[in-house]
Design an enzyme around this catalytic site. Structure first.
Site, PDB file in Angstrom:
ATOM      1  N   THR A  42      59.391  54.924  41.839  1.00 57.02           N
ATOM      2  CA  THR A  42      59.868  53.825  41.004  1.00 57.02           C
ATOM      3  C   THR A  42      60.955  53.058  41.739  1.00 57.02           C
ATOM      4  O   THR A  42      61.604  53.603  42.639  1.00 57.02           O
ATOM      5  CB  THR A  42      60.421  54.338  39.649  1.00 57.02           C
ATOM      6  OG1 THR A  42      60.730  53.213  38.821  1.00 57.02           O
ATOM      7  CG2 THR A  42      61.669  55.181  39.831  1.00 57.02           C
ATOM      8  N   ASN A  43      61.144  51.816  41.347  1.00 64.60           N
ATOM      9  CA  ASN A  43      62.280  51.020  41.814  1.00 64.60           C
ATOM     10  C   ASN A  43      63.236  50.738  40.669  1.00 64.60           C
ATOM     11  O   ASN A  43      64.190  49.999  40.816  1.00 64.60           O
ATOM     12  CB  ASN A  43      61.794  49.694  42.417  1.00 64.60           C
ATOM     13  CG  ASN A  43      61.146  49.903  43.770  1.00 64.60           C
ATOM     14  OD1 ASN A  43      61.672  50.611  44.616  1.00 64.60           O
ATOM     15  ND2 ASN A  43      59.985  49.310  43.975  1.00 64.60           N
ATOM     16  N   ASN A  44      62.955  51.325  39.502  1.00 64.61           N
ATOM     17  CA  ASN A  44      63.783  51.121  38.319  1.00 64.61           C
ATOM     18  C   ASN A  44      64.947  52.123  38.361  1.00 64.61           C
ATOM     19  O   ASN A  44      64.770  53.311  38.136  1.00 64.61           O
ATOM     20  CB  ASN A  44      62.929  51.314  37.065  1.00 64.61           C
ATOM     21  CG  ASN A  44      63.694  51.036  35.784  1.00 64.61           C
ATOM     22  OD1 ASN A  44      64.861  51.390  35.647  1.00 64.61           O
ATOM     23  ND2 ASN A  44      63.017  50.410  34.837  1.00 64.61           N
ATOM     24  N   HIS A  45      66.147  51.613  38.646  1.00 64.43           N
ATOM     25  CA  HIS A  45      67.307  52.484  38.837  1.00 64.43           C
ATOM     26  C   HIS A  45      67.741  53.185  37.549  1.00 64.43           C
ATOM     27  O   HIS A  45      68.280  54.288  37.594  1.00 64.43           O
ATOM     28  CB  HIS A  45      68.468  51.702  39.453  1.00 64.43           C
ATOM     29  CG  HIS A  45      68.163  51.238  40.839  1.00 64.43           C
ATOM     30  ND1 HIS A  45      68.063  52.097  41.910  1.00 64.43           N
ATOM     31  CD2 HIS A  45      67.887  50.004  41.334  1.00 64.43           C
ATOM     32  CE1 HIS A  45      67.756  51.413  43.004  1.00 64.43           C
ATOM     33  NE2 HIS A  45      67.637  50.146  42.681  1.00 64.43           N
ATOM     34  N   LYS A  46      67.497  52.566  36.406  1.00 59.70           N
ATOM     35  CA  LYS A  46      67.872  53.217  35.145  1.00 59.70           C
ATOM     36  C   LYS A  46      66.941  54.393  34.851  1.00 59.70           C
ATOM     37  O   LYS A  46      67.378  55.434  34.370  1.00 59.70           O
ATOM     38  CB  LYS A  46      67.886  52.205  34.010  1.00 59.70           C
ATOM     39  CG  LYS A  46      69.042  51.216  34.166  1.00 59.70           C
ATOM     40  CD  LYS A  46      69.251  50.357  32.958  1.00 59.70           C
ATOM     41  CE  LYS A  46      70.460  49.459  33.180  1.00 59.70           C
ATOM     42  NZ  LYS A  46      70.744  48.624  32.034  1.00 59.70           N
ATOM     43  N   TYR A 101      62.682  48.279  25.604  1.00 59.94           N
ATOM     44  CA  TYR A 101      62.655  47.992  24.168  1.00 59.94           C
ATOM     45  C   TYR A 101      63.641  48.861  23.385  1.00 59.94           C
ATOM     46  O   TYR A 101      63.629  48.841  22.152  1.00 59.94           O
ATOM     47  CB  TYR A 101      61.238  48.229  23.623  1.00 59.94           C
ATOM     48  CG  TYR A 101      60.198  47.292  24.185  1.00 59.94           C
ATOM     49  CD1 TYR A 101      59.922  46.072  23.567  1.00 59.94           C
ATOM     50  CD2 TYR A 101      59.475  47.616  25.330  1.00 59.94           C
ATOM     51  CE1 TYR A 101      58.967  45.209  24.071  1.00 59.94           C
ATOM     52  CE2 TYR A 101      58.510  46.760  25.841  1.00 59.94           C
ATOM     53  CZ  TYR A 101      58.259  45.556  25.211  1.00 59.94           C
ATOM     54  OH  TYR A 101      57.307  44.693  25.715  1.00 59.94           O
ATOM     55  N   ASP A 102      64.477  49.598  24.065  1.00 61.27           N
ATOM     56  CA  ASP A 102      65.378  50.551  23.406  1.00 61.27           C
ATOM     57  C   ASP A 102      66.243  49.936  22.291  1.00 61.27           C
ATOM     58  O   ASP A 102      66.478  50.587  21.280  1.00 61.27           O
ATOM     59  CB  ASP A 102      66.256  51.260  24.430  1.00 61.27           C
ATOM     60  CG  ASP A 102      65.484  52.265  25.272  1.00 61.27           C
ATOM     61  OD1 ASP A 102      64.279  52.453  25.031  1.00 61.27           O
ATOM     62  OD2 ASP A 102      66.100  52.865  26.171  1.00 61.27           O
ATOM     63  N   ARG A 152      60.015  59.843  27.637  1.00 61.45           N
ATOM     64  CA  ARG A 152      60.132  60.168  29.059  1.00 61.45           C
ATOM     65  C   ARG A 152      60.748  61.551  29.229  1.00 61.45           C
ATOM     66  O   ARG A 152      60.312  62.347  30.047  1.00 61.45           O
ATOM     67  CB  ARG A 152      60.956  59.110  29.793  1.00 61.45           C
ATOM     68  CG  ARG A 152      60.969  59.322  31.306  1.00 61.45           C
ATOM     69  CD  ARG A 152      61.630  58.178  32.068  1.00 61.45           C
ATOM     70  NE  ARG A 152      60.873  56.947  31.891  1.00 61.45           N
ATOM     71  CZ  ARG A 152      61.268  55.921  31.131  1.00 61.45           C
ATOM     72  NH1 ARG A 152      62.404  55.956  30.473  1.00 61.45           N
ATOM     73  NH2 ARG A 152      60.525  54.839  31.029  1.00 61.45           N
ATOM     74  N   ASP A 184      54.333  55.769  33.835  1.00 58.97           N
ATOM     75  CA  ASP A 184      54.157  54.480  33.192  1.00 58.97           C
ATOM     76  C   ASP A 184      54.398  54.719  31.714  1.00 58.97           C
ATOM     77  O   ASP A 184      54.003  55.755  31.171  1.00 58.97           O
ATOM     78  CB  ASP A 184      52.777  53.881  33.440  1.00 58.97           C
ATOM     79  CG  ASP A 184      52.737  52.382  33.119  1.00 58.97           C
ATOM     80  OD1 ASP A 184      53.804  51.731  33.156  1.00 58.97           O
ATOM     81  OD2 ASP A 184      51.644  51.861  32.823  1.00 58.97           O
TER      82      ASP A 184
END
Length: 192
Positions: free
Chosen positions: A8-12, A151-152, A178, A69
């Site tokens: 992933t490149n999503n740091h969160k 969407y949190d 997740r 995903d």
């Protein structure tokens, strides 16, 4: 300590997962393994997208890895945005635009049931394994909170009175889609 790449490149997302795998594996990023390319997500299911990303990393870098995903599935919207959650409002992948479109599409709807679903594909020694996590909840009418992403701010999990974005990362990981999928992954890895 064994190494494992999270594709992933999503740091969160990386921050969430790193806390859950702490002490078990040294988590590598795509950047750590020299993967600069954007990983495709053009399958028509969450499982297909997670498999596509993990297979790409394994096939090109021969490193144990996993990819995820996640989709928000809203009952009154016939499961939308689903696999298109990240780009629901367009290719700009704007969390704000995506949330606005969901809320707009739900105007006047009494049924606000929704669920988050995560699919994880692990490639370990070239063998593929899949894990799933689901959390049921409701879509709010207004945004609440700012500690998370996606969407949190408009999703309240069943049994709670706060959105995911109002919870601490620790609280969210304890019950999130997740988090549930990652716990299955961690249990599997510990048994190896």
């Amino acid at each position: 300590m064994k190494q494992l790449c999270f594709a992933t490149n999503n740091h969160k997302k990386l921050q969430e997962v790193s806390k859950m795998l702490k002490g078990s594996y040294h988590l590598l990023t795509l950047q750590d393994i020299g993967c600069q390319e954007e990983l495709a997500e053009d399958q028509d299911t969450l499982e297909g997208n997670s498999r596509q990303k993990a297979a790409y990393v394994w096939g090109n870098y021969q490193i144990d890895c996993f990819a995820d995903d996640t989709g928000l599935e809203v009952e009154a919207l016939y499961g939308e945005p689903g696999v298109y959650s990240a780009r629901y409002a367009g290719p700009q992948r704007s969390d704000t635009d995506n949330m606005q479109l969901v809320l707009q599409n739900l105007q006047g709807q009494q049924n606000r049931k929704a669920r988050f679903r995560t699919s994880i594909t692990l490639y370990l020694g070239g063998q593929e394994h899949q894990f799933e996590g689901i959390v049921e909840g409701q879509i709010t009418e207004l945004w609440n909170g700012d500690t998370s992403f996606g969407y949190d701010p408009i999703f309240i999990p069943d049994g709670y009175n706060q959105t995911f974005a109002q919870m601490s990362l620790q609280e969210k990981n304890a019950i999130s889609h997740r988090g549930r999928a990652i716990r299955k992954l961690v249990e599997f890895l510990k048994a190896q």
